[in-house]
Design an enzyme around this catalytic site. Structure first.
Site, PDB file in Angstrom:
ATOM      1  N   LYS A  20     -28.504  18.652 -17.131  1.00 41.69           N
ATOM      2  CA  LYS A  20     -28.433  17.779 -15.957  1.00 41.69           C
ATOM      3  C   LYS A  20     -28.963  16.393 -16.322  1.00 41.69           C
ATOM      4  O   LYS A  20     -30.146  16.230 -16.619  1.00 41.69           O
ATOM      5  CB  LYS A  20     -29.236  18.383 -14.809  1.00 41.69           C
ATOM      6  CG  LYS A  20     -28.732  19.763 -14.377  1.00 41.69           C
ATOM      7  CD  LYS A  20     -29.501  20.351 -13.222  1.00 41.69           C
ATOM      8  CE  LYS A  20     -30.945  20.647 -13.579  1.00 41.69           C
ATOM      9  NZ  LYS A  20     -31.626  21.445 -12.539  1.00 41.69           N
ATOM     10  N   THR A  38     -34.307  14.039  -1.935  1.00 37.08           N
ATOM     11  CA  THR A  38     -33.603  14.904  -2.882  1.00 37.08           C
ATOM     12  C   THR A  38     -34.400  16.152  -3.254  1.00 37.08           C
ATOM     13  O   THR A  38     -34.095  16.806  -4.253  1.00 37.08           O
ATOM     14  CB  THR A  38     -33.284  14.124  -4.168  1.00 37.08           C
ATOM     15  OG1 THR A  38     -34.515  13.610  -4.722  1.00 37.08           O
ATOM     16  CG2 THR A  38     -32.337  12.967  -3.885  1.00 37.08           C
ATOM     17  N   GLY A  74     -35.426  19.728  -3.771  1.00 35.82           N
ATOM     18  CA  GLY A  74     -34.694  20.988  -3.810  1.00 35.82           C
ATOM     19  C   GLY A  74     -33.355  20.942  -4.504  1.00 35.82           C
ATOM     20  O   GLY A  74     -32.617  21.945  -4.507  1.00 35.82           O
ATOM     21  N   THR A  75     -33.017  19.818  -5.155  1.00 39.77           N
ATOM     22  CA  THR A  75     -31.685  19.709  -5.770  1.00 39.77           C
ATOM     23  C   THR A  75     -31.478  20.743  -6.878  1.00 39.77           C
ATOM     24  O   THR A  75     -30.412  21.349  -6.979  1.00 39.77           O
ATOM     25  CB  THR A  75     -31.441  18.303  -6.332  1.00 39.77           C
ATOM     26  OG1 THR A  75     -32.565  17.914  -7.142  1.00 39.77           O
ATOM     27  CG2 THR A  75     -31.264  17.288  -5.227  1.00 39.77           C
ATOM     28  N   GLY A  76     -32.479  20.933  -7.733  1.00 47.64           N
ATOM     29  CA  GLY A  76     -32.314  21.874  -8.847  1.00 47.64           C
ATOM     30  C   GLY A  76     -32.152  23.304  -8.376  1.00 47.64           C
ATOM     31  O   GLY A  76     -31.273  24.047  -8.867  1.00 47.64           O
ATOM     32  N   CYS A  77     -32.979  23.714  -7.420  1.00 45.26           N
ATOM     33  CA  CYS A  77     -32.876  25.069  -6.865  1.00 45.26           C
ATOM     34  C   CYS A  77     -31.529  25.262  -6.197  1.00 45.26           C
ATOM     35  O   CYS A  77     -30.867  26.295  -6.350  1.00 45.26           O
ATOM     36  CB  CYS A  77     -33.984  25.296  -5.837  1.00 45.26           C
ATOM     37  SG  CYS A  77     -35.660  25.030  -6.437  1.00 45.26           S
TER      38      CYS A  77
END
Length: 264
Positions: free
Chosen positions: A177, A208, A210-213
């Protein structure tokens, strides 16, 4: 009347008391994408919009029991892992999922959005050596790439080198990412043979959390719905881009992405 059971997806992660990331984000994502979400809680955080004030691991026997309860009875078409906190918990999860016949999406969570550590330093080697080899897809950000491989990504040209280093640790696919690079966000997905580049416009929204989860859970959900890995990643990226665009303020700091953006 026939009632159909939706595909089932299990998340193994930490609880975010603020509701923007972790187990809470995972289950919201799964509901939004039409799968039945289930959870194994590995740790509990005291967390809000300005940071993580503390976290507490669950006992290893509690994590093992949750895994056995869900997978032994209900089963899952895909599994996503997030915050696992300690070597003992990583070991239990890797041991269980290594023998389970479903794709595994590993989000190698090391720090929170605010820079707070969520993985004990001594757990990094266990994550690298035990969990990544059982992963179908691993989704590190640039900091996590460096933590796991010592490869520092400074521009888009380094993404391939980072992916190669991650693949040497054993997962089938690596999704690097690149959202923290300058310029337009770009991610690289590869299994060492195929390569897929995903681009999106940079959105002017600081909310933003929580984007990875959310991305990892969306990938797992689409895999459970029958997509192949490139298709699942592409659809997950579209979902997350929309969720970031509708991220909203919450508390005094960084608000969450909007998991329900398609419904509003």
């Amino acid at each position: 009347m026939t009632v159909l059971t939706p595909p089932r997806v299990l998340t193994v992660a930490g609880s975010d008391s603020g509701g923007g990331a972790g187990i809470q984000a995972d289950l919201k994502t799964m509901l939004a994408l039409g799968v039945h979400g289930m959870s194994v809680i590995a740790a509990v955080t005291a967390q809000n919009s300005v940071g993580v004030q503390g976290y507490w691991e669950l006992p290893p026997e509690a994590v093992r029991a949750q895994l056995g309860s869900v997978l032994g009875d209900i089963g899952a078409q895909a599994v996503k892992t997030g915050m696992l906190a300690s070597p003992a918990l990583v070991e239990i999860v890797a041991e269980t999922l290594g023998g389970y016949p479903a794709p595994v999406v590993v989000d190698p969570v090391g720090v929170s959005k605010h820079g707070d550590s969520l993985l004990a330093p001594e757990a990094v080697a266990t994550l690298r050596e035990r969990l990544l080899p059982v992963a179908t897809v691993v989704t590190p950000n640039l900091w996590e790439v460096e933590q796991l491989t010592s490869v520092k990504v400074e521009d888009e040209r380094d993404l391939r080198r980072a992916a190669e280093a991650i693949l040497r640790l054993g997962p089938t696919w690596a999704l690097i990412k690149g959202g923290h690079l300058p310029g337009e966000p770009v991610d690289l997905l590869t299994d060492g043979v195929q390569e897929h580049v995903f681009r999106a416009g940079r959105l002017d929204n600081r909310h933003t959390h929580g984007t990875g989860c959310t991305l990892a859970s969306a990938i797992a959900s689409y895999l459970a719905l029958g997509e192949d890995v490139p298709g699942a990643v592409g659809k997950a990226k579209d979902y997350v881009t929309g969720a970031i665009g509708k991220g909203f303020p919450l508390g005094a700091g960084i608000g969450p992405v909007d998991h329900a953006w398609r419904w509003r």
